[in-house]
Design an enzyme around this catalytic site. Structure first.
Site, mmCIF file in Angstrom:
data_model
loop_
_atom_site.group_PDB
_atom_site.id
_atom_site.type_symbol
_atom_site.label_atom_id
_atom_site.label_comp_id
_atom_site.label_asym_id
_atom_site.label_seq_id
_atom_site.Cartn_x
_atom_site.Cartn_y
_atom_site.Cartn_z
ATOM 1 N N ASP A 147 -11.425 -11.773 -0.782
ATOM 2 C CA ASP A 147 -12.738 -11.518 -0.173
ATOM 3 C C ASP A 147 -13.915 -11.644 -1.138
ATOM 4 O O ASP A 147 -15.057 -11.703 -0.725
ATOM 5 C CB ASP A 147 -12.776 -10.100 0.434
ATOM 6 C CG ASP A 147 -11.704 -9.912 1.489
ATOM 7 O OD1 ASP A 147 -11.264 -10.921 2.050
ATOM 8 O OD2 ASP A 147 -11.306 -8.758 1.749
ATOM 9 N N MET A 196 -8.412 -38.236 -17.560
ATOM 10 C CA MET A 196 -9.673 -38.929 -17.850
ATOM 11 C C MET A 196 -10.538 -38.096 -18.794
ATOM 12 O O MET A 196 -10.195 -36.994 -19.148
ATOM 13 C CB MET A 196 -10.397 -39.221 -16.541
ATOM 14 C CG MET A 196 -9.657 -40.233 -15.695
ATOM 15 S SD MET A 196 -10.602 -40.723 -14.260
ATOM 16 C CE MET A 196 -11.387 -42.203 -14.876
ATOM 17 N N GLN A 251 -10.650 -38.894 -10.043
ATOM 18 C CA GLN A 251 -12.067 -38.983 -9.682
ATOM 19 C C GLN A 251 -12.290 -38.964 -8.170
ATOM 20 O O GLN A 251 -13.398 -38.704 -7.707
ATOM 21 C CB GLN A 251 -12.617 -40.297 -10.242
ATOM 22 C CG GLN A 251 -14.080 -40.298 -10.487
ATOM 23 C CD GLN A 251 -14.455 -41.373 -11.495
ATOM 24 O OE1 GLN A 251 -13.616 -42.155 -11.930
ATOM 25 N NE2 GLN A 251 -15.703 -41.407 -11.863
ATOM 26 N N GLY A 290 -7.383 -4.499 -5.510
ATOM 27 C CA GLY A 290 -8.764 -4.238 -5.097
ATOM 28 C C GLY A 290 -9.266 -2.909 -5.640
ATOM 29 O O GLY A 290 -8.605 -2.280 -6.491
ATOM 30 N N ASP A 291 -10.407 -2.461 -5.143
ATOM 31 C CA ASP A 291 -11.002 -1.233 -5.708
ATOM 32 C C ASP A 291 -10.125 -0.008 -5.460
ATOM 33 O O ASP A 291 -10.069 0.906 -6.289
ATOM 34 C CB ASP A 291 -12.443 -1.016 -5.235
ATOM 35 C CG ASP A 291 -12.594 -1.042 -3.732
ATOM 36 O OD1 ASP A 291 -11.565 -1.114 -3.025
ATOM 37 O OD2 ASP A 291 -13.746 -0.984 -3.257
ATOM 38 N N ARG A 319 0.890 -1.162 0.000
ATOM 39 C CA ARG A 319 0.000 0.000 0.000
ATOM 40 C C ARG A 319 0.927 1.210 0.000
ATOM 41 O O ARG A 319 1.937 1.220 0.697
ATOM 42 C CB ARG A 319 -0.912 -0.024 1.223
ATOM 43 C CG ARG A 319 -1.834 -1.228 1.175
ATOM 44 C CD ARG A 319 -3.045 -1.106 2.055
ATOM 45 N NE ARG A 319 -4.113 -1.963 1.565
ATOM 46 C CZ ARG A 319 -4.222 -3.273 1.851
ATOM 47 N NH1 ARG A 319 -3.350 -3.859 2.631
ATOM 48 N NH2 ARG A 319 -5.214 -3.979 1.346
ATOM 49 N N GLU A 331 -7.694 -39.979 -22.315
ATOM 50 C CA GLU A 331 -7.428 -41.419 -22.385
ATOM 51 C C GLU A 331 -7.737 -42.030 -23.748
ATOM 52 O O GLU A 331 -7.127 -43.014 -24.123
ATOM 53 C CB GLU A 331 -8.172 -42.146 -21.258
ATOM 54 C CG GLU A 331 -9.598 -41.707 -21.116
ATOM 55 C CD GLU A 331 -10.278 -42.190 -19.846
ATOM 56 O OE1 GLU A 331 -9.675 -42.974 -19.105
ATOM 57 O OE2 GLU A 331 -11.412 -41.783 -19.609
ATOM 58 N N ARG A 344 8.618 -39.146 -20.764
ATOM 59 C CA ARG A 344 8.035 -39.955 -19.683
ATOM 60 C C ARG A 344 6.516 -39.832 -19.724
ATOM 61 O O ARG A 344 5.992 -38.824 -20.202
ATOM 62 C CB ARG A 344 8.519 -39.457 -18.322
ATOM 63 C CG ARG A 344 9.989 -39.621 -18.081
ATOM 64 C CD ARG A 344 10.315 -41.070 -17.846
ATOM 65 N NE ARG A 344 11.743 -41.319 -17.980
ATOM 66 C CZ ARG A 344 12.586 -41.452 -16.969
ATOM 67 N NH1 ARG A 344 12.143 -41.323 -15.744
ATOM 68 N NH2 ARG A 344 13.851 -41.708 -17.182
HETATM 69 P P1 ADP Z 1 -7.058 -2.441 -2.418
HETATM 70 O O1 ADP Z 1 -6.530 -2.214 -3.789
HETATM 71 O O2 ADP Z 1 -6.859 -3.839 -1.967
HETATM 72 O O3 ADP Z 1 -8.465 -1.934 -2.280
HETATM 73 P P2 ADP Z 1 -6.087 -0.083 -1.016
HETATM 74 O O4 ADP Z 1 -7.433 0.533 -0.893
HETATM 75 O O5 ADP Z 1 -5.198 0.000 0.171
HETATM 76 O O6 ADP Z 1 -6.136 -1.622 -1.406
HETATM 77 O O7 ADP Z 1 -5.361 0.622 -2.259
HETATM 78 C C1 ADP Z 1 -4.072 0.216 -2.655
HETATM 79 C C2 ADP Z 1 -3.267 1.417 -3.056
HETATM 80 O O8 ADP Z 1 -3.892 2.077 -4.154
HETATM 81 C C3 ADP Z 1 -3.136 2.472 -1.989
HETATM 82 O O9 ADP Z 1 -2.109 2.195 -1.077
HETATM 83 C C4 ADP Z 1 -2.823 3.707 -2.808
HETATM 84 O O10 ADP Z 1 -1.459 3.730 -3.150
HETATM 85 C C5 ADP Z 1 -3.628 3.482 -4.071
HETATM 86 N N1 ADP Z 1 -4.890 4.233 -3.998
HETATM 87 C C6 ADP Z 1 -6.052 3.839 -3.442
HETATM 88 N N2 ADP Z 1 -6.981 4.819 -3.548
HETATM 89 C C7 ADP Z 1 -6.387 5.866 -4.173
HETATM 90 C C8 ADP Z 1 -6.791 7.166 -4.584
HETATM 91 N N3 ADP Z 1 -8.031 7.611 -4.378
HETATM 92 N N4 ADP Z 1 -5.908 7.943 -5.211
HETATM 93 C C9 ADP Z 1 -4.657 7.514 -5.452
HETATM 94 N N5 ADP Z 1 -4.206 6.306 -5.090
HETATM 95 C C10 ADP Z 1 -5.045 5.482 -4.457
#
Ligand code: ADP
Length: 759
Positions: free
Chosen positions: A156, A566, A658, A108-109, A78, A623, A649
């Site tokens: 998750d 199989m 199975q 992640g998001d 991070r 097979e 081999r």
């Molecule tokens: P995840 O990707 O698992 O949701 P995080 O939310 O910690 O994890 O985001 C990972 C990294 O993405 C952060 O440490 C940061 O460097 C970057 N990041 C997240 N949100 C923003 C944002 N709004 N602007 C810039 N960088 C961001």
């Protein structure tokens, strides 16, 4: 020369929490980039590496042996500096000075949001860098835009826009293995266990693991229990005990809260059970073990397909908006990244405000269905299921064909769902023959207790097809007043039902019968469905073996392995197996293998294996691939026709594929089919002439077909569907193969080759 609308050079990074399958995705991204003749880089330690210039070119052979590695070999982190504009300016400088203008972000998001911010600011930073004299106008003009795509890496399964995130299936493997194992010791001592699983605000891992292991109680953030939850929980656990259960398992999601938003800890649950029921109660917090280890078959599949599609999407000039590449069922999907991120943000806000209806409405419908299923299955001993069923319709369940892992989980869920709706359940041991011979037993709630995790087919199964015994089958149906048959099984199940359908012309009583057929076979050689119960265990058994086979010869000698799996004449296991084991190639009966196909590979082996360092290469075949070139003949050809330093081999996996307990994926499929089967029979029973219905799953959803429409899709000679949807996966497997490497790259590979293996 690249098109202006597509990136020139590409980099991949993993960011946020790690998850199994990230390495497989990196491999797929890098190798697909090579296919497009792009220079490709990895960025180490997430956005920190982008700022610190921890960026390294990655070649085809750098991806050797990556597929099966857990975690992420390029590191993840991070990065607080990336949240600052200055940090991002530095990141742009590091990228642009290498000519990188394409990015694949696996995270992640938050990570995807970060990529979006970078892409939005790209032009501004580039202009500043020009004005500061750090880059030239020419460089700036040649990299006008940052193209990016996202893959969701998170155990998750908390990302909108994909049914599965990278790593969630592997985490389920860890959780379900642990619960299955705990259940055996808990039963020995009549203990209760609180199993705390990961998931932050998302109860997916807890919900699915509770359903598929047959847990007794579940607490997840999306379904917060009421104020008196301790009392309600203990009442149900006690009733289970009264009915003979020797253990009680509660699955608790780490982010669980009650209806008032008060966090529920594992200690709270333990104390409630201990104090109210006096049970010896233990806590197991699974923690980081859920994140670790080699990715499951499904995660390798997901990673490889989405990794390839990520690069293809970047290289498609018609796709302007950055996409999140995901998957539904076994099919790749995509939606705009920012739509997915915005939905995630809205769901987080809803969680904070306690608006769980909003969250449930936005999740895949299966989440709600599984929650309802759990709430039904957990009520093991409620009086409603103990009533006299004498006047209720009778449903018989049975299996036909070879055993497939997950059949018992299907019977467990189906039996209890039927009982909960008031049906009487008769279990037929031994399929159609068992029905004719009246090998029939009435099932109650506890008849299927503990069945969910057990492999094989407890009810007993065989491949008999009704022929001369149809009259006695009809007599049994009448004698036991069976209104509907639910048959789980493979090709013979379908064939048998088709025979009964034909016999309707002779036996009027068959017209009043409902039949529901559910696909269960590791071969997946059935039409009208993408997935059958049992396929995933067989694929996981296969990769367990191939991982070991590959390891056995690392750095040792030049070796070609031919692994026979199989599937009879059907190439599903061989083709998917090749894809997820990192095989060089596959030989399928469907391809009508000739000597030239084998020689194609041999010619490049002599060339490629000529360097000093030992190499190994894996092929998967099924097979019945070829009568002319069976396994030992193929081995002889590879041995004789390749250079003397290369030996071939073989390994025949046979029934190992199975066996074993069903995987979480197989159990999810079983539970999905159980819901679908009960729905189908209820629809059928409302009709004066009920259907003979075949169930299928396509793009993650249940589909119903009539046996009449399915029969023309069956190739009876080769026991496989006429159209095999998975044949399109060949292009993915081929992309990951050395044969795909262009001549120049092959030479590079030889020049740079070290002791790394090829997979
Ligand atoms: P995840 O990707 O698992 O949701 P995080 O939310 O910690 O994890 O985001 C990972 C990294 O993405 C952060 O440490 C940061 O460097 C970057 N990041 C997240 N949100 C923003 C944002 N709004 N602007 C810039 N960088 C961001």
């Amino acid at each position: 020369m690249s098109l202006s609308g597509v990136p020139h050079n590409l980099a991949v990074l993993t960011s946020g929490g790690d998850s199994p399958g990230m390495n497989a995705a990196i491999r797929a991204v890098i190798r697909t980039a090579h296919h497009y003749k792009m220079k490709s880089y990895v960025i180490r330690d997430g956005y920190n590496g982008m700022i610190n210039d921890n960026i390294e070119e990655f070649t085809w052979e750098d991806c050797g042996n990556l597929l099966q590695e857990g975690g992420t070999v390029i590191g993840t982190a991070r990065s607080s500096r990336f949240r600052e504009k200055d940090g991002r300016k530095q990141a742009v400088y590091n990228l642009i000075s290498r000519g990188i203008d394409g990015l694949v972000v696996i995270g992640g998001d938050g990570s995807l949001m970060g990529a979006n911010v970078l892409s939005t600011e790209w032009k501004e930073h580039v202009d500043t860098l020009v004005s500061e004299g750090k880059i030239t106008e020419d460089v700036a003009n040649s990299r006008e835009k940052l193209h990016f795509v996202g893959l969701s890496g998170s155990i998750d399964n908390d990302m909108y826009g994909t049914d599965n995130t990278l790593g969630a299936d592997t985490a389920l493997h860890r959780i379900c293995d642990a619960i299955d194992q705990i259940a055996t010791t808990a039963s020995s001592h009549k203990r209760a266990f609180v199993m705390e699983v990961m998931g932050r605000n998302c109860g997916y891992l807890a919900l699915i693991s509770a359903v598929v292991t047959g847990a007794d109680w579940l607490i997840i953030p999306e379904d917060p229990p009421g104020e008196n939850w301790e009392e309600v929980m203990c009442e149900v656990l006690q009733k289970g005990r009264d009915h003979g259960k020797r253990c009680s398992i509660v699955v608790l999601s780490e982010g669980a809260k009650d209806i008032n938003g008060k966090h529920i800890s594992s200690d709270d649950v333990k104390n409630a059970i201990h104090n109210r029921l006096g049970l010896d109660t233990r806590i197991t917090i699974l923690g980081h073990i859920q994140r670790g280890g080699s990715p499951s078959a499904y995660d390798r599949y997901l990673a490889t397909l989405t990794g390839i599609e990520a690069v293809k999407t970047l290289m498609n000039p018609l796709i302007e908006e950055p996409q999140l590449i995901g998957m539904t069922g076994l099919q790749v999907t995509s939606i705009p990244v920012m739509q997915a991120v915005q939905e995630n943000i809205k769901m987080s806000k809803a969680a904070q405000q306690g608006d769980f209806k909003y969250i449930l409405d936005r999740k895949h419908p299966s989440f709600k269905q599984f929650l309802e299923l759990f709430n039904t299955l957990k009520l093991a001993s409620q009086p409603v299921f103990e009533t006299n069923h004498e006047d209720k319709p009778v449903v018989a369940i049975t299996s036909v064909g070879a055993p497939a892992p997950g059949m018992n989980a299907f019977f467990r869920a189906t039996t209890r769902l039927l009982l909960s709706k008031g049906y009487r359940v008769l279990a037929i041991r031994g399929g159609f023959t068992g029905l004719a011979e009246e090998n029939i037993e009435e099932f109650n709630w506890m008849s299927v207790n503990g069945w969910a995790p057990i492999g094989g087919c407890i009810l007993g199964t065989n491949r008999d097809i009704p022929k001369d015994n149809i009259r006695t089958i009809v007599q049994s149906i009448n004698k036991y007043n069976i209104k509907s048959l639910i048959i789980v099984g493979g090709f013979e199940a379908y064939h048998g039902v088709a025979e009964l359908y034909r016999a309707k012309e002779i036996y009027e009583d068959l017209k009043k019968l409902s039949i529901v057929v559910v696909p269960a076979t590791i071969s997946n050689n059935l039409p009208a469905t993408e997935i059958s119960i049992g396929i995933d265990k067989a694929l996981n058994n296969m990769i367990d073996a191939t991982d070991k086979i590959k390891q056995s010869s690392i750095g040792y000698c030049n070796r070609i392995f031919l692994v026979q799996v199989m599937g009879g004449y059907c190439g599903f296991q061989a083709l998917l197996g090749a894809l997820i084991s990192g095989a060089e190639g596959y030989f399928l009966h469907e391809d009508d293998i000739r000597l030239t196909n084998i020689m194609d590979y041999i010619n490049q082996f002599n060339y490629r294996f000529s360097s000093k360092n030992p190499k190994l290469s894996l092929f998967v075949l099924n097979e019945k691939t070829s009568e002319s070139y069976p396994l030992h003949v193929m081995q002889n050809i590879f041995d004789r026709e390749t250079d003397s330093s290369i030996s071939a081999r073989t390994s025949e996996l046979g029934s190992i594929q199975q066996g074993g307990n069903p995987t979480p994926f197989d159990r999810i499929v079983s539970a999905t089919f159980a819901i679908g089967a009960v729905d189908a029979l209820e629809i059928n029973l409302k009709q004066s002439t009920p259907e003979y219905t075949v169930l299928g799953i396509r793009k993650g959803n249940i589909f119903y077909s009539s046996i009449k429409s399915v029969v023309p899709q069956m190739d009876f000679k080769y026991r496989r569907p006429v159209d095999e949807w998975w044949m399109k996966l060949k292009s993915y497997t081929n992309l990951m193969s050395y044969k795909n490497l262009n001549e120049e790259k092959r030479k590079d590979y030889l020049r740079n080759s070290n002791s790394r293996d090829f997979f």
